[in-house]
Design a protein around this motif. Structure first.
Motif, mmCIF file in Angstrom:
data_model
loop_
_atom_site.group_PDB
_atom_site.id
_atom_site.type_symbol
_atom_site.label_atom_id
_atom_site.label_comp_id
_atom_site.label_asym_id
_atom_site.label_seq_id
_atom_site.Cartn_x
_atom_site.Cartn_y
_atom_site.Cartn_z
ATOM 1 N N GLY A 94 0.834 -1.201 0.000
ATOM 2 C CA GLY A 94 0.000 0.000 0.000
ATOM 3 C C GLY A 94 0.865 1.245 0.000
ATOM 4 N N ILE A 95 0.244 2.385 -0.270
ATOM 5 C CA ILE A 95 0.956 3.657 -0.242
ATOM 6 C C ILE A 95 0.193 4.633 0.630
ATOM 7 N N GLY A 96 0.907 5.665 1.113
ATOM 8 C CA GLY A 96 0.297 6.564 2.087
ATOM 9 C C GLY A 96 0.340 8.023 1.708
ATOM 10 N N LYS A 97 0.607 8.328 0.445
ATOM 11 C CA LYS A 97 0.612 9.733 0.024
ATOM 12 C C LYS A 97 -0.826 10.265 0.030
ATOM 13 N N GLY A 98 -0.964 11.557 -0.130
ATOM 14 C CA GLY A 98 -2.308 12.111 -0.210
ATOM 15 C C GLY A 98 -2.346 13.579 0.142
ATOM 16 N N ALA A 99 -3.463 14.214 -0.162
ATOM 17 C CA ALA A 99 -3.631 15.636 0.122
ATOM 18 C C ALA A 99 -5.117 15.940 0.231
ATOM 19 N N SER A 100 -5.430 17.102 0.757
ATOM 20 C CA SER A 100 -6.827 17.511 0.853
ATOM 21 C C SER A 100 -7.471 17.502 -0.525
ATOM 22 N N VAL A 101 -8.693 17.013 -0.584
ATOM 23 C CA VAL A 101 -9.410 16.938 -1.860
ATOM 24 C C VAL A 101 -9.685 18.354 -2.368
ATOM 25 N N GLY A 102 -9.423 18.552 -3.658
ATOM 26 C CA GLY A 102 -9.676 19.857 -4.259
ATOM 27 C C GLY A 102 -8.505 20.801 -4.186
ATOM 28 N N THR A 103 -7.319 20.294 -3.859
ATOM 29 C CA THR A 103 -6.138 21.161 -3.753
ATOM 30 C C THR A 103 -5.135 20.897 -4.872
ATOM 31 N N GLY A 104 -5.612 20.296 -5.967
ATOM 32 C CA GLY A 104 -4.744 20.077 -7.110
ATOM 33 C C GLY A 104 -3.923 18.807 -7.056
ATOM 34 N N SER A 143 -5.298 -3.193 7.073
ATOM 35 C CA SER A 143 -6.076 -1.967 6.953
ATOM 36 C C SER A 143 -5.416 -0.897 7.831
ATOM 37 N N SER A 144 -6.210 -0.095 8.526
ATOM 38 C CA SER A 144 -5.676 0.952 9.392
ATOM 39 C C SER A 144 -6.794 1.522 10.250
ATOM 40 N N VAL A 145 -6.438 2.025 11.427
ATOM 41 C CA VAL A 145 -7.439 2.723 12.235
ATOM 42 C C VAL A 145 -7.907 3.988 11.522
ATOM 43 N N ALA A 146 -7.131 4.458 10.545
ATOM 44 C CA ALA A 146 -7.549 5.633 9.769
ATOM 45 C C ALA A 146 -8.788 5.350 8.939
ATOM 46 N N GLY A 147 -9.156 4.075 8.790
ATOM 47 C CA GLY A 147 -10.337 3.719 8.018
ATOM 48 C C GLY A 147 -11.617 3.674 8.827
ATOM 49 N N ILE A 148 -11.539 3.977 10.112
ATOM 50 C CA ILE A 148 -12.738 3.902 10.960
ATOM 51 C C ILE A 148 -13.638 5.112 10.753
ATOM 52 N N ARG A 149 -13.032 6.293 10.586
ATOM 53 C CA ARG A 149 -13.779 7.523 10.332
ATOM 54 C C ARG A 149 -13.123 8.298 9.209
ATOM 55 N N GLY A 150 -13.872 9.208 8.602
ATOM 56 C CA GLY A 150 -13.279 10.068 7.594
ATOM 57 C C GLY A 150 -12.206 10.957 8.199
ATOM 58 N N MET A 151 -11.062 11.034 7.529
ATOM 59 C CA MET A 151 -9.935 11.804 8.041
ATOM 60 C C MET A 151 -9.639 12.986 7.109
ATOM 61 N N ARG A 152 -9.000 14.009 7.645
ATOM 62 C CA ARG A 152 -8.740 15.209 6.861
ATOM 63 C C ARG A 152 -7.338 15.216 6.270
ATOM 64 N N GLN A 153 -7.122 16.144 5.369
ATOM 65 C CA GLN A 153 -5.823 16.473 4.774
ATOM 66 C C GLN A 153 -5.162 15.242 4.148
ATOM 67 N N THR A 154 -3.935 14.904 4.581
ATOM 68 C CA THR A 154 -3.195 13.821 3.929
ATOM 69 C C THR A 154 -3.814 12.454 4.156
ATOM 70 N N ARG A 155 -4.747 12.333 5.109
ATOM 71 C CA ARG A 155 -5.334 11.028 5.417
ATOM 72 C C ARG A 155 -6.683 10.794 4.742
ATOM 73 N N THR A 156 -7.181 11.729 3.966
ATOM 74 C CA THR A 156 -8.528 11.583 3.416
ATOM 75 C C THR A 156 -8.638 10.388 2.476
ATOM 76 N N ALA A 157 -7.849 10.378 1.414
ATOM 77 C CA ALA A 157 -7.897 9.262 0.473
ATOM 78 C C ALA A 157 -7.389 7.983 1.123
ATOM 79 N N TYR A 158 -6.352 8.106 1.949
ATOM 80 C CA TYR A 158 -5.791 6.940 2.628
ATOM 81 C C TYR A 158 -6.836 6.285 3.533
#
Length: 251
Positions: A94-104, A143-158
């Motif tokens: 898996g990969i862990g990159k990411g950014a807030s949605v709508g920021t290009g 998986s990850s505990v990050a998948g339990i709730r929607g997360m912001r910024q770099t964790r949103t897509a992840y």
């Protein structure tokens, strides 16, 4: 009733981070390993290291790009054949990159979703085909505990990708419920790996401690396991009920 020893273990994403750490830990336990990743030079170095430290085990390696479902469908059974069969498949790549949605950064977020969701799905398809044919096996979805709730910024897509994996693994588990095929969803908390650079939250544990806990949980073969169990099992319960404003502050 004790679980059977899973002697032959296939790990994707084994060239770094948790995958590499699990390979070392299982090798020390005397398990035979099939290791797959895109970076073959790191896999080859790891293979030589493990065989030198534990000469009684078998280690086979192969290049694998989980983004290519045809590659996965070919490589997983090939590795199983070379190892003389597989008792456990750990879908870890898996990969862990990411950014807030709508920021290009749409391409980056899309890559996270592609690798983490469809790459893991391809691994599960190949693993389950083997397990259905042999009537037994242990599928582990990281998986990850990050998948339990929607997360912001770099964790949103992840986080969204890991939420999808929670559902995918549970659906597979339901499909084979009562059989000799065991499916475990493992949700690590914050462990100090390269994938979490810039996204390490509270209660982050060092890699060695995280890997020890991860392998211990996998060996118990739970339907759902948290890594480390303390504090992430109670935190997971809180995450499910806390208001979004509290989730924002905590993450």
């Amino acid at each position: 009733m004790p679980h059977p020893v899973r002697q032959r273990i296939l790990i994707t994403g084994a060239s770094s981070g948790l995958g590499e750490g699990m390979a070392r830990r299982f090798a020390a336990m005397g398990r035979d390993l099939a290791l797959a990743a895109r970076r073959t030079e790191r896999l080859d170095a790891l293979r030589e290291e493990l065989l030198a430290a534990h000469p009684g085990i078998r280690v086979v390696t192969s290049a694998l790009d989980v983004d290519d479902p045809d590659d996965v469908a070919r490589v997983v059974p090939e590795l199983a054949d070379r190892l003389g069969g597989v008792d456990r498949v750990i879908a870890n790549a898996g990969i862990g990159k990411g950014a807030s949605v709508g920021t290009g950064k749409a391409k980056v977020n899309r890559a996270v979703l592609l690798t983490n969701v469809l790459g893991t799905h391809a691994t599960c398809e190949a693993a389950m085909e083997l397990f259905r044919a042999q009537g037994a096996g242990h599928l582990v979805v990281i998986s990850s505990v990050a998948g339990i709730r929607g997360m912001r910024q770099t964790r949103t897509a992840y986080g969204a990708s890991k939420a999808a994996l929670n559902s995918l693994a549970e659906g597979i588990r339901s499909d084979v419920y009562g059989s000799q095929i065991v499916v475990s969803t493992i949700l690590p908390g914050f462990i100090a790996t390269d994938i979490n650079v810039g996204r390490r939250g509270p209660f982050t544990v060092e890699l060695d401690k995280g890997v020890r806990s991860l392998v211990d949980v996998i060996e118990r073969e739970p339907a759902r396991g948290y890594v480390p169990e303390w504090p992430w099992r109670p935190i997971a319960k809180l995450l499910k009920v806390l208001p979004l404003r509290a989730i924002r502050r905590a993450t």
